[in-house]
Motif scaffolding. Structure first.
Motif, PDB file in Angstrom:
ATOM      1  N   ILE A   1      56.146 -47.781 -24.056  1.00 51.79           N
ATOM      2  CA  ILE A   1      56.423 -49.042 -23.372  1.00 51.79           C
ATOM      3  C   ILE A   1      57.440 -49.867 -24.156  1.00 51.79           C
ATOM      4  CG2 ILE A   1      55.384 -51.231 -22.669  1.00 51.79           C
ATOM      5  CD1 ILE A   1      52.776 -49.566 -22.179  1.00 51.79           C
ATOM      6  N   ARG A   2      57.324 -49.848 -25.477  1.00 51.97           N
ATOM      7  CA  ARG A   2      58.273 -50.595 -26.314  1.00 51.97           C
ATOM      8  C   ARG A   2      59.687 -50.047 -26.143  1.00 51.97           C
ATOM      9  NH1 ARG A   2      56.537 -50.001 -32.066  1.00 51.97           N
ATOM     10  NH2 ARG A   2      54.876 -51.465 -31.458  1.00 51.97           N
ATOM     11  N   ASP A   3      59.832 -48.731 -26.128  1.00 48.29           N
ATOM     12  CA  ASP A   3      61.153 -48.134 -25.955  1.00 48.29           C
ATOM     13  C   ASP A   3      61.712 -48.442 -24.574  1.00 48.29           C
ATOM     14  OD1 ASP A   3      61.083 -47.075 -28.490  1.00 48.29           O
ATOM     15  OD2 ASP A   3      60.387 -45.100 -27.858  1.00 48.29           O
ATOM     16  N   LEU A   4      60.854 -48.367 -23.560  1.00 43.37           N
ATOM     17  CA  LEU A   4      61.299 -48.669 -22.196  1.00 43.37           C
ATOM     18  C   LEU A   4      61.806 -50.106 -22.108  1.00 43.37           C
ATOM     19  CD1 LEU A   4      59.416 -47.725 -18.937  1.00 43.37           C
ATOM     20  CD2 LEU A   4      60.257 -50.044 -19.238  1.00 43.37           C
ATOM     21  N   THR A   5      61.045 -51.040 -22.672  1.00 38.44           N
ATOM     22  CA  THR A   5      61.417 -52.455 -22.608  1.00 38.44           C
ATOM     23  C   THR A   5      62.695 -52.720 -23.400  1.00 38.44           C
ATOM     24  OG1 THR A   5      59.048 -52.967 -22.512  1.00 38.44           O
ATOM     25  CG2 THR A   5      60.557 -54.800 -22.917  1.00 38.44           C
ATOM     26  N   LYS A   6      62.814 -52.116 -24.571  1.00 39.14           N
ATOM     27  CA  LYS A   6      64.003 -52.322 -25.409  1.00 39.14           C
ATOM     28  C   LYS A   6      65.252 -51.774 -24.741  1.00 39.14           C
ATOM     29  CE  LYS A   6      64.263 -49.983 -29.243  1.00 39.14           C
ATOM     30  NZ  LYS A   6      64.044 -49.560 -30.646  1.00 39.14           N
ATOM     31  N   ASN A   7      65.132 -50.627 -24.094  1.00 42.31           N
ATOM     32  CA  ASN A   7      66.298 -50.016 -23.454  1.00 42.31           C
ATOM     33  C   ASN A   7      66.800 -50.837 -22.273  1.00 42.31           C
ATOM     34  OD1 ASN A   7      66.276 -47.837 -25.225  1.00 42.31           O
ATOM     35  ND2 ASN A   7      65.006 -46.571 -23.892  1.00 42.31           N
ATOM     36  N   GLN A   8      65.905 -51.528 -21.577  1.00 43.79           N
ATOM     37  CA  GLN A   8      66.302 -52.264 -20.384  1.00 43.79           C
ATOM     38  C   GLN A   8      66.645 -53.723 -20.662  1.00 43.79           C
ATOM     39  OE1 GLN A   8      66.859 -50.506 -17.781  1.00 43.79           O
ATOM     40  NE2 GLN A   8      65.917 -48.677 -18.664  1.00 43.79           N
ATOM     41  N   ILE A   9      65.976 -54.344 -21.626  1.00 36.28           N
ATOM     42  CA  ILE A   9      66.192 -55.771 -21.893  1.00 36.28           C
ATOM     43  C   ILE A   9      67.142 -55.987 -23.059  1.00 36.28           C
ATOM     44  CG2 ILE A   9      65.040 -57.936 -22.543  1.00 36.28           C
ATOM     45  CD1 ILE A   9      62.626 -57.058 -20.992  1.00 36.28           C
ATOM     46  N   GLY A  10      67.120 -55.085 -24.021  1.00 37.02           N
ATOM     47  CA  GLY A  10      68.015 -55.233 -25.165  1.00 37.02           C
ATOM     48  C   GLY A  10      67.262 -55.445 -26.466  1.00 37.02           C
ATOM     49  N   GLU A  11      67.904 -55.096 -27.554  1.00 39.40           N
ATOM     50  CA  GLU A  11      67.288 -55.135 -28.878  1.00 39.40           C
ATOM     51  C   GLU A  11      66.833 -56.535 -29.271  1.00 39.40           C
ATOM     52  OE1 GLU A  11      65.857 -53.686 -32.398  1.00 39.40           O
ATOM     53  OE2 GLU A  11      66.893 -52.410 -30.950  1.00 39.40           O
ATOM     54  N   LYS A  12      67.619 -57.563 -28.917  1.00 37.59           N
ATOM     55  CA  LYS A  12      67.338 -58.916 -29.389  1.00 37.59           C
ATOM     56  C   LYS A  12      66.217 -59.612 -28.613  1.00 37.59           C
ATOM     57  CE  LYS A  12      72.060 -59.777 -31.033  1.00 37.59           C
ATOM     58  NZ  LYS A  12      73.259 -60.656 -30.898  1.00 37.59           N
ATOM     59  N   GLU A  13      66.086 -59.306 -27.342  1.00 42.27           N
ATOM     60  CA  GLU A  13      65.215 -60.100 -26.471  1.00 42.27           C
ATOM     61  C   GLU A  13      63.958 -59.379 -25.997  1.00 42.27           C
ATOM     62  OE1 GLU A  13      65.819 -63.180 -25.893  1.00 42.27           O
ATOM     63  OE2 GLU A  13      67.894 -63.390 -26.530  1.00 42.27           O
ATOM     64  N   TYR A  14      63.780 -58.115 -26.361  1.00 41.79           N
ATOM     65  CA  TYR A  14      62.744 -57.325 -25.704  1.00 41.79           C
ATOM     66  C   TYR A  14      61.321 -57.615 -26.180  1.00 41.79           C
ATOM     67  CZ  TYR A  14      61.712 -54.129 -29.586  1.00 41.79           C
ATOM     68  OH  TYR A  14      61.279 -53.585 -30.776  1.00 41.79           O
ATOM     69  N   ARG A  15      61.159 -58.038 -27.442  1.00 48.24           N
ATOM     70  CA  ARG A  15      59.818 -58.117 -28.027  1.00 48.24           C
ATOM     71  C   ARG A  15      58.841 -59.010 -27.253  1.00 48.24           C
ATOM     72  NH1 ARG A  15      59.453 -55.636 -32.913  1.00 48.24           N
ATOM     73  NH2 ARG A  15      61.424 -55.088 -33.912  1.00 48.24           N
ATOM     74  N   PRO A  16      59.223 -60.233 -26.833  1.00 45.02           N
ATOM     75  CA  PRO A  16      58.237 -61.054 -26.105  1.00 45.02           C
ATOM     76  C   PRO A  16      57.812 -60.468 -24.759  1.00 45.02           C
ATOM     77  CG  PRO A  16      60.093 -62.377 -26.902  1.00 45.02           C
ATOM     78  CD  PRO A  16      60.479 -60.962 -27.070  1.00 45.02           C
TER      79      PRO A  16
ATOM     80  N   ILE B   1      55.121 -41.600 -11.722  1.00 46.85           N
ATOM     81  CA  ILE B   1      56.524 -41.978 -11.513  1.00 46.85           C
ATOM     82  C   ILE B   1      56.623 -43.368 -10.904  1.00 46.85           C
ATOM     83  CG2 ILE B   1      58.623 -41.442 -10.204  1.00 46.85           C
ATOM     84  CD1 ILE B   1      58.179 -39.647 -12.617  1.00 46.85           C
ATOM     85  N   GLN B   2      55.742 -43.682  -9.949  1.00 52.76           N
ATOM     86  CA  GLN B   2      55.777 -45.005  -9.324  1.00 52.76           C
ATOM     87  C   GLN B   2      55.483 -46.111 -10.325  1.00 52.76           C
ATOM     88  OE1 GLN B   2      56.868 -45.833  -6.295  1.00 52.76           O
ATOM     89  NE2 GLN B   2      57.356 -43.653  -6.108  1.00 52.76           N
ATOM     90  N   ALA B   3      54.537 -45.873 -11.235  1.00 52.38           N
ATOM     91  CA  ALA B   3      54.259 -46.859 -12.279  1.00 52.38           C
ATOM     92  C   ALA B   3      55.469 -47.041 -13.178  1.00 52.38           C
ATOM     93  CB  ALA B   3      53.045 -46.418 -13.104  1.00 52.38           C
ATOM     94  N   LEU B   4      56.130 -45.925 -13.523  1.00 51.06           N
ATOM     95  CA  LEU B   4      57.323 -45.990 -14.374  1.00 51.06           C
ATOM     96  C   LEU B   4      58.459 -46.721 -13.666  1.00 51.06           C
ATOM     97  CD1 LEU B   4      58.887 -45.174 -16.917  1.00 51.06           C
ATOM     98  CD2 LEU B   4      59.395 -42.982 -15.798  1.00 51.06           C
ATOM     99  N   VAL B   5      58.662 -46.437 -12.385  1.00 54.02           N
ATOM    100  CA  VAL B   5      59.739 -47.084 -11.627  1.00 54.02           C
ATOM    101  C   VAL B   5      59.505 -48.586 -11.538  1.00 54.02           C
ATOM    102  CG1 VAL B   5      60.731 -47.311  -9.311  1.00 54.02           C
ATOM    103  CG2 VAL B   5      60.363 -45.043 -10.287  1.00 54.02           C
ATOM    104  N   PHE B   6      58.280 -49.000 -11.239  1.00 55.83           N
ATOM    105  CA  PHE B   6      57.975 -50.430 -11.118  1.00 55.83           C
ATOM    106  C   PHE B   6      58.218 -51.139 -12.448  1.00 55.83           C
ATOM    107  CE2 PHE B   6      55.754 -54.327 -10.550  1.00 55.83           C
ATOM    108  CZ  PHE B   6      55.613 -54.542  -9.186  1.00 55.83           C
ATOM    109  N   ALA B   7      57.696 -50.588 -13.547  1.00 59.36           N
ATOM    110  CA  ALA B   7      57.860 -51.226 -14.859  1.00 59.36           C
ATOM    111  C   ALA B   7      59.324 -51.253 -15.279  1.00 59.36           C
ATOM    112  CB  ALA B   7      57.018 -50.490 -15.897  1.00 59.36           C
ATOM    113  N   THR B   8      60.052 -50.169 -15.005  1.00 59.85           N
ATOM    114  CA  THR B   8      61.470 -50.114 -15.379  1.00 59.85           C
ATOM    115  C   THR B   8      62.279 -51.149 -14.616  1.00 59.85           C
ATOM    116  OG1 THR B   8      61.289 -47.750 -15.868  1.00 59.85           O
ATOM    117  CG2 THR B   8      63.498 -48.627 -15.512  1.00 59.85           C
ATOM    118  N   LEU B   9      62.058 -51.250 -13.298  1.00 60.27           N
ATOM    119  CA  LEU B   9      62.793 -52.234 -12.506  1.00 60.27           C
ATOM    120  C   LEU B   9      62.439 -53.659 -12.918  1.00 60.27           C
ATOM    121  CD1 LEU B   9      62.686 -50.636  -8.937  1.00 60.27           C
ATOM    122  CD2 LEU B   9      64.640 -50.823 -10.478  1.00 60.27           C
ATOM    123  N   ALA B  10      61.170 -53.901 -13.244  1.00 61.56           N
ATOM    124  CA  ALA B  10      60.779 -55.235 -13.717  1.00 61.56           C
ATOM    125  C   ALA B  10      61.545 -55.584 -14.992  1.00 61.56           C
ATOM    126  CB  ALA B  10      59.277 -55.283 -13.966  1.00 61.56           C
ATOM    127  N   ALA B  11      61.647 -54.625 -15.920  1.00 61.87           N
ATOM    128  CA  ALA B  11      62.381 -54.859 -17.165  1.00 61.87           C
ATOM    129  C   ALA B  11      63.873 -55.054 -16.891  1.00 61.87           C
ATOM    130  CB  ALA B  11      62.166 -53.693 -18.126  1.00 61.87           C
TER     131      ALA B  11
END
Length: 252
Positions: A77-92, A225-235
């Motif tokens: 989840i951390r890698d998914l969030t970092k890849n979509q939001i960016g290194e600086k802003e992903y943690r929160p 896959i649906q869970a991954l797609v939803f979380a990825t699009l949200a990020a």
């Protein structure tokens, strides 16, 4: 005259009283709640809480068992969030994206693996929480609130400038885009989970124990896959709100 007669017939129908399927209703004041959705949602939340407590109760330097599984999920989840939001802003945003992903993932798999239909209720029947449009719409609206919050928190009122970029002519389209995002998120998830459960249910009635097994395995895969797609699009939406359309395009 025929047109007027048709309009009178339509107006005489009690459209507000129409309902799809049978539900277990709970009343809270003037509100009418779908009780079966709350029951299965609480079950999923309970499973996640138990798994979290079990994984953190006795933390080991070398993770094993449930701790290893939860650490792998957190890293994913951390890698998914970092890849979509960016290194600086992903943690929160890791807790929010992680909650979405895990809740949808476990909900989808509960519908594919657990025999909810065998549990009889006074009315209605149990199913995966994501099999109800109210759940998927609620998750989509939470995502919408999250990316509006992210945009205003990061850019203030300057966030509204995105609606007139790259030209003010696109203002209606950019506004419409923000309305279609939660619609697409909710209906995509709801439609896929409902269709999967219907297909498996029909095949079980027609050809029990033979054909449904491969379809159920495929359903587990598509549910993940649906869970991954939803979380990825949200990020992705949150990342766009933080960076802005112009800045996002310059980076790419």
């Amino acid at each position: 005259m025929h047109m007027l007669d048709g309009l009178n017939i339509i107006n005489s129908l009690p459209l507000a009283a129409l309902d799809v399927g049978h539900h277990l209703y709970w009343r809270l004041g003037n509100l009418q709640l779908h009780g079966q959705v709350f029951l299965t949602s609480w079950f999923v939340i309970g499973l996640l809480l138990i798994a979290s407590i079990a994984a953190t109760r006795n933390v080991q330097r070398i993770p094993r068992g449930i701790q290893n599984l939860m650490e792998y999920a957190l890293e994913f989840i951390r890698d998914l969030t970092k890849n979509q939001i960016g290194e600086k802003e992903y943690r929160p945003w890791v807790p929010f994206i992680g909650t979405l992903f895990l809740f949808i993932f476990v909900s989808n798999w509960s519908g594919a693996l657990l025999p909810w239909k065998l549990i009889h209720l006074p009315s209605g029947e149990l199913a995966a929480p994501t099999n109800d449009i109210n759940t998927t719409v609620a998750l989509a609206l939470l995502t919408s609130l999250a990316y509006f919050y992210a945009g205003f928190r990061k850019r203030g009122l300057g966030y509204l400038a995105k609606y007139v970029q790259p030209t003010p002519i696109l203002l209606p389209i950019n506004i419409l885009e923000d309305f279609t995002k939660p619609l697409s998120l909710s209906f995509r998830l709801f439609g896929n989970i409902l269709a999967d459960e219907l297909v498996v249910g029909v095949l079980v009635l027609l050809v029990p124990f033979i054909i449904p097994m491969p379809v159920m395995l495929l359903g587990l895969f598509t549910s993940a896959i649906q869970a991954l797609v939803f979380a990825t699009l949200a990020a992705v939406y949150i990342g766009e709100a933080i960076e802005g359309h112009g800045e996002h395009e310059e980076e790419h």
